[in-house]
Design a protein around this motif. Structure first.
Motif, PDB file in Angstrom:
ATOM      1  N   HIS A 266       0.868  -1.149   0.142  1.00 18.14           N
ATOM      2  CA  HIS A 266       0.051   0.308  -0.052  1.00 18.14           C
ATOM      3  C   HIS A 266       0.943   1.143   0.156  1.00 18.14           C
ATOM      4  O   HIS A 266       0.789   2.086  -0.861  1.00 18.14           O
ATOM      5  CB  HIS A 266      -0.871  -0.123   1.341  1.00 18.14           C
ATOM      6  CG  HIS A 266      -1.916   1.158   1.372  1.00 18.14           C
ATOM      7  ND1 HIS A 266      -3.220   1.058   0.775  1.00 18.14           N
ATOM      8  CD2 HIS A 266      -1.673   2.363   1.711  1.00 18.14           C
ATOM      9  CE1 HIS A 266      -3.826   2.202   1.315  1.00 18.14           C
ATOM     10  NE2 HIS A 266      -2.822   3.207   1.600  1.00 18.14           N
ATOM     11  N   HIS A 270       1.831   4.535  -2.864  1.00 21.11           N
ATOM     12  CA  HIS A 270       1.897   6.036  -2.590  1.00 21.11           C
ATOM     13  C   HIS A 270       3.132   6.497  -3.015  1.00 21.11           C
ATOM     14  O   HIS A 270       3.303   7.500  -3.562  1.00 21.11           O
ATOM     15  CB  HIS A 270       1.667   6.211  -0.977  1.00 21.11           C
ATOM     16  CG  HIS A 270       0.090   6.238  -0.511  1.00 21.11           C
ATOM     17  ND1 HIS A 270      -0.675   6.754  -1.194  1.00 21.11           N
ATOM     18  CD2 HIS A 270      -0.286   5.386   0.363  1.00 21.11           C
ATOM     19  CE1 HIS A 270      -2.148   6.778  -0.289  1.00 21.11           C
ATOM     20  NE2 HIS A 270      -1.586   5.990   0.576  1.00 21.11           N
ATOM     21  N   GLU A 296      -4.866   7.588  -3.182  1.00 16.03           N
ATOM     22  CA  GLU A 296      -5.408   6.385  -2.642  1.00 16.03           C
ATOM     23  C   GLU A 296      -5.486   5.220  -3.943  1.00 16.03           C
ATOM     24  O   GLU A 296      -5.419   4.100  -3.756  1.00 16.03           O
ATOM     25  CB  GLU A 296      -6.645   6.659  -2.093  1.00 16.03           C
ATOM     26  CG  GLU A 296      -6.917   5.659  -0.788  1.00 16.03           C
ATOM     27  CD  GLU A 296      -5.713   5.646   0.359  1.00 16.03           C
ATOM     28  OE1 GLU A 296      -5.045   6.364   0.430  1.00 16.03           O
ATOM     29  OE2 GLU A 296      -5.693   4.695   1.020  1.00 16.03           O
ATOM     30  N   SER A 299      -2.305   3.487  -4.014  1.00 13.49           N
ATOM     31  CA  SER A 299      -1.769   2.601  -3.164  1.00 13.49           C
ATOM     32  C   SER A 299      -2.588   1.452  -3.070  1.00 13.49           C
ATOM     33  O   SER A 299      -2.129   0.245  -2.905  1.00 13.49           O
ATOM     34  CB  SER A 299      -1.827   3.349  -1.704  1.00 13.49           C
ATOM     35  OG  SER A 299      -3.248   3.797  -1.557  1.00 13.49           O
TER      36      SER A 299
HETATM   37 ZN    ZN Z   1      -3.222   5.415   1.757  1.00 13.91          ZN
END
Ligand code: ZN
Length: 502
Positions: A266, A270, A296, A299
């Motif tokens: 994740h 980013h 987001e 990620s």
């Molecule tokens: Zn995040």
């Protein structure tokens, strides 16, 4: 001064603020990772001094003058689109910084500290009544802030715009209603499917040193460049940085190896976004992600769309077993893949699975929207919260620490932030739909761990444009469609009907 000269001096002033913000972020990273236990007092002096200087830089009346000179210059139209976008972004931020009265800024900052402290105590004591007055004040201050920023706009839209530029409450209501309609019945089907995964092996002990090796290996697999980044540990994982210095953190639990594994994917997602912004925009207002929702989307692309896909584990499971020795030697691919895609409605957002996660976010959005419109009150929150958890997720909330007080956002005054989490899912499913058309061998690429062409696609379409467009415009450009939930619902339905055999 020539128009070009005025533009250059405006950007030069802004560059200084950007560099100060980079320093601020690095100090923040050190504060969370390696600062000595007693370093807090000096650090808070550093933070306060920097924050005051940055505020001074960003509200310098000279900036307003330069903007005005550029906009009234007879040659204004000769500026390039890129220059005009930079100007637009500087002006937007300048207005945001200068429209608020100093005493309100101070009151918000002071109240934030009190509200977060009270939230911590109230959460530990499972006592919502204790938090209620501070929450009410947080909300009132944010409403006031919205009014100063733009008295003509829906206050929630003003707050939303800070995190997701030009997104509106009406648009999110439409998207989230569609999501609810698609996801609630899907979750029921998944829950009643006879083919439920056995997840017990996920809690086998896996030494932290092995998990560290896995985190580094996975970072390399997804092309998070560790020569321009690093992985450290914190209580809550995060990503910070810009271009050639983008750092992530994770948290290792000996009996939950999947926690650090997916949080690393994740945060690497980013970090990859920040590392691949167009070099030409470095130190310019343009040199940043388009929005939190787009962030987001990246990620979650690496965590879920790639990281939890059956295809990826076809490739990575043998490597995973090699790195973990005999701990998971008896686990076959199908067993493993089903377990890491276990869908289970729960009370807590941060640990929710890919399918139920959006509903946690929808609940918060509906409450924020209705609070901002005065349709509901802070008094009623626990009752409304618990009812929505029952209606959307079929979950009973027994105490408010696991309910309305679970997240820190509202104490911190972050109203309008939550929707970006679910927008990430909507955006990346739309991106996936186009990737599959443009890279017809997408599944094979994932199956063989050849993620480079996928990364190049994301870089060209999502990362490189940086902040050239507002999120809805960028998504329109990438996908040729307005933002819609069709592809996320389709993605979930296809994936989970196969996994759960219904
Ligand atoms: Zn995040």
């Amino acid at each position: 001064m020539t128009l070009q000269g005025t533009y250059d001096s405006l950007l030069q002033k802004n560059k200084k603020a950007i560099i100060y913000q980079m320093i601020q972020a690095q100090l923040g990273w050190d504060f969370e990772t390696y600062m000595p236990k007693k370093g807090g007092q000096q650090r808070s002096m550093q933070f306060a001094t920097l924050a005051a200087d940055i505020h001074k830089l960003m509200t310098d009346p000279k900036i307003g003058e330069l903007i005005n000179n550029i906009k009234t210059d007879p040659d204004y139209s000769s500026l390039s689109d890129i220059q005009k976008r930079n100007l637009y972004l500087v002006e937007k931020e300048y207005n945001r910084q200068t429209k608020l009265p100093a005493d309100l800024v101070e009151e918000i900052a002071k109240h934030q500290v009190i509200a977060i402290e009270t939230w911590k105590e109230a959460k530990a004591a499972k006592n919502y009544a204790m938090f209620k007055p501070e929450l009410k004040k947080s909300l009132d201050l944010q409403k006031k802030r919205a009014h100063y920023l733009d008295p003509d706009k829906h206050p929630y839209d003003v707050l939303l715009d800070i995190y997701e530029p030009n997104m509106t409450s009406a648009m999110i209501t439409r998207l989230f209603n569609e999501l609810k309609e698609g996801l609630v019945p899907l979750i029921k089907k998944i829950q009643s499917a006879p083919n439920q995964p056995d997840t017990s092996f996920l809690s086998r002990s896996c030494p932290i040193s092995i998990q560290e090796t896995l985190a580094t290996d996975l970072s390399n697999v997804v092309h998070y460049d560790l020569d321009c980044g690093r992985i450290d540990t914190t209580e809550h994982p995060f990503t910070t940085g810009y271009y050639q210095d983008v750092r992530i953190t994770t948290h290792y639990y000996e009996n939950e190896f999947d926690n650090a594994l997916f949080s690393t994917m994740h945060e690497a997602g980013h970090a990859i976004y920040e590392q691949n912004l167009d070099e030409a925009f470095r130190y310019q207002p343009l040199g940043q992600a388009a929005s939190l929702g787009l962030h987001e989307s990246q990620s979650r692309f690496f965590e879920n769309i790639i990281g939890r896909s059956p295809e990826f584990w076809e490739y990575y499971l043998p490597r995973f077993k090699e790195l973990t020795g005999d701990i998971f030697a008896d686990i076959d691919a199908q067993f493993f893949i089903h377990a890491i895609n276990h869908v289970k409605p729960s009370k807590i957002r941060v640990t929710a699975d890919e399918v139920t996660y959006s509903l946690h976010v929808i609940i918060r959005f509906e409450i924020e929207r209705d609070l901002s419109e005065g349709k509901i009150t802070v008094e009623e929150l626990p009752t409304i919260w618990n009812q929505k958890y029952k209606d959307y997720l079929g979950v009973d909330i027994e105490d408010d620490s696991e309910g309305v007080m679970q997240d820190t956002h509202w104490a911190a005054g972050l109203f309008g932030y939550f929707p970006t989490y679910a927008l990430g899912n909507i955006y990346n499913a739309m991106q996936l739909h186009v990737i599959r058309k443009e890279l017809p061998n997408y599944d094979d690429l994932v199956r063989t761990g050849n993620l480079k062409p996928i990364l190049e696609w994301l870089t060209k379409k999502v990362h490189q444009p940086a902040n050239l467009y507002d999120p809805a415009d960028l998504m329109q450009q990438i996908t040729n469609e307005p933002i819609n939930t069709k592809y996320f619902i389709e993605y979930c339905t296809n994936k989970y009907s196969k996994l759960y055999a219904f």
